[in-house]
Enzyme design. Structure first.
Site, PDB file in Angstrom:
ATOM      1  N   ASN A   7       0.860  -1.183   0.000  1.00 32.66           N
ATOM      2  CA  ASN A   7       0.000   0.000   0.000  1.00 32.66           C
ATOM      3  C   ASN A   7       0.899   1.237   0.000  1.00 32.66           C
ATOM      4  OD1 ASN A   7      -1.583   2.255   0.935  1.00 32.66           O
ATOM      5  ND2 ASN A   7      -3.134   0.810   1.623  1.00 32.66           N
ATOM      6  N   ARG A  18       4.672  18.324   1.081  1.00 34.35           N
ATOM      7  CA  ARG A  18       5.639  19.316   0.617  1.00 34.35           C
ATOM      8  C   ARG A  18       5.206  19.964  -0.702  1.00 34.35           C
ATOM      9  NH1 ARG A  18      11.113  19.975   2.156  1.00 34.35           N
ATOM     10  NH2 ARG A  18      11.780  21.943   1.216  1.00 34.35           N
ATOM     11  N   HIS A  43      -5.584   3.458  -1.570  1.00 39.16           N
ATOM     12  CA  HIS A  43      -6.883   3.679  -0.918  1.00 39.16           C
ATOM     13  C   HIS A  43      -7.228   5.163  -1.039  1.00 39.16           C
ATOM     14  CE1 HIS A  43      -9.708   2.537   2.622  1.00 39.16           C
ATOM     15  NE2 HIS A  43     -10.170   3.602   2.000  1.00 39.16           N
ATOM     16  N   GLU A  70      -8.664   0.148  -2.879  1.00 36.11           N
ATOM     17  CA  GLU A  70      -9.552   0.015  -1.720  1.00 36.11           C
ATOM     18  C   GLU A  70     -10.378   1.281  -1.549  1.00 36.11           C
ATOM     19  OE1 GLU A  70      -6.518  -2.541   1.177  1.00 36.11           O
ATOM     20  OE2 GLU A  70      -6.903  -0.415   1.582  1.00 36.11           O
ATOM     21  N   THR A 100      -7.918   6.217   9.323  1.00 42.73           N
ATOM     22  CA  THR A 100      -7.621   4.962   8.645  1.00 42.73           C
ATOM     23  C   THR A 100      -8.821   4.040   8.845  1.00 42.73           C
ATOM     24  OG1 THR A 100      -6.012   3.155   8.425  1.00 42.73           O
ATOM     25  CG2 THR A 100      -6.495   3.941  10.663  1.00 42.73           C
ATOM     26  N   HIS A 190      -3.990  -4.667   7.608  1.00 45.53           N
ATOM     27  CA  HIS A 190      -4.096  -3.620   8.625  1.00 45.53           C
ATOM     28  C   HIS A 190      -3.216  -3.963   9.826  1.00 45.53           C
ATOM     29  CE1 HIS A 190      -6.228   0.155   9.604  1.00 45.53           C
ATOM     30  NE2 HIS A 190      -5.801  -0.133  10.814  1.00 45.53           N
ATOM     31  N   ASP A 191      -2.165  -3.190   9.960  1.00 46.27           N
ATOM     32  CA  ASP A 191      -1.199  -3.304  11.065  1.00 46.27           C
ATOM     33  C   ASP A 191      -0.389  -4.598  11.042  1.00 46.27           C
ATOM     34  OD1 ASP A 191      -1.906  -0.822  11.919  1.00 46.27           O
ATOM     35  OD2 ASP A 191      -3.060  -1.472  13.662  1.00 46.27           O
ATOM     36  N   GLY A 213       0.975  -1.373   4.303  1.00 40.83           N
ATOM     37  CA  GLY A 213       1.451  -0.047   3.953  1.00 40.83           C
ATOM     38  C   GLY A 213       2.190   0.645   5.069  1.00 40.83           C
ATOM     39  N   HIS A 214       1.471   1.056   6.120  1.00 45.32           N
ATOM     40  CA  HIS A 214       2.066   1.885   7.161  1.00 45.32           C
ATOM     41  C   HIS A 214       3.285   1.233   7.799  1.00 45.32           C
ATOM     42  CE1 HIS A 214       2.105   4.980  10.297  1.00 45.32           C
ATOM     43  NE2 HIS A 214       2.345   4.002  11.148  1.00 45.32           N
TER      44      HIS A 214
END
Length: 237
Positions: A7, A18, A43, A70, A100, A190-191, A213-214
């Site tokens: 992700n 920026r 997403h 997503e 999220t 997720h996580d 992703g994160h």
């Protein structure tokens, strides 16, 4: 092997903070694929605070692996996905102001709506997946809706695993077993992280794909994106 879909929302967040085009989202997606990732996930949200609708369209031209979009199937999202025709659309019931995703679908309560959405996307040749909490009834409901896959929402597993509670895997394992038995493919996300991904993969029957992703981007600040992609692939073998 379970496929790794990266992700790239966080890359868009960094760019947007920026202005301009650094880091370049399209180049990053291509590099991640070159490092071995088997998919790219985005997403887009209505406020376009990270992935923009234009990004989603542009990525279609460069992604050569699986492309997963997503989101909550509001009209603008449905139009976007229908025009792009990605490999997969993952339906997520997130509110417009959600930081999220924080819950899966109630496939019983929203059966009619989800059935309509799944039919709409399938008619265009797009594989569908529904974001779900690990609840057996919701898995059964997903089958009735006609989706191709489910994506298990893994935040609770990740939190419990970090506290040493490995039994948190049990509802996910049961849901995966049920999904496989009734002909639904199983994704997860997720996580999920380098810390918890191997145990999850080893205990989830028929896990087809994880979307990360994160954690992956955060870990890459320490280890480098190429190394981290390879570390995930090793754990998913």
């Amino acid at each position: 092997m379970t496929k790794l879909s990266v992700n790239i929302n966080k890359i868009a967040t960094l760019r947007n903070s920026r202005g301009g085009d650094v880091p370049n989202l399209l180049k990053f997606a291509q590099d991640v694929e070159g490092f071995g990732a088997q998919g790219i996930t985005v997403h887009p949200r209505p406020d376009e605070r990270h992935i923009r609708y234009a990004d989603a369209r542009d990525l279609k031209q460069v992604v050569t692996t699986e492309y997963n979009i997503e989101g909550n199937p509001i009209p603008s999202f449905v139009d976007l996905v229908s025009s792009i025709k990605p490999t997969q659309v993952t339906l997520v019931p997130d509110a417009e102001d959600a930081i999220t995703s924080n819950a899966g679908w109630d496939t019983l309560k929203h059966k009619s709506f989800l059935k309509e959405m799944v039919a709409e996307f399938n008619s265009k040749g797009i594989r569908t997946s529904i974001f779900l909490d690990p609840d057996l009834k919701k898995v059964e409901g997903a089958k009735e809706v006609g989706t191709d896959r489910i994506e298990l929402y893994t935040e609770d597993y990740a939190q419990q695993f970090a506290q040493g509670n490995t039994s948190a895997i049990e509802p996910y394992a049961k849901c995966a077993q049920l999904a496989n038995s009734i002909g639904l493919g199983v994704n997860a996300g997720h996580d999920l992280s380098l810390e918890n991904i191997r145990f999850f993969r080893e205990n989830i029957e028929g896990l087809l794909e994880v979307s990360i992703g994160h954690s992956l981007i955060s870990e890459s600040l320490y280890f480098g994106i190429e190394n981290v992609v390879q570390m995930y692939l090793h754990r998913l073998q």
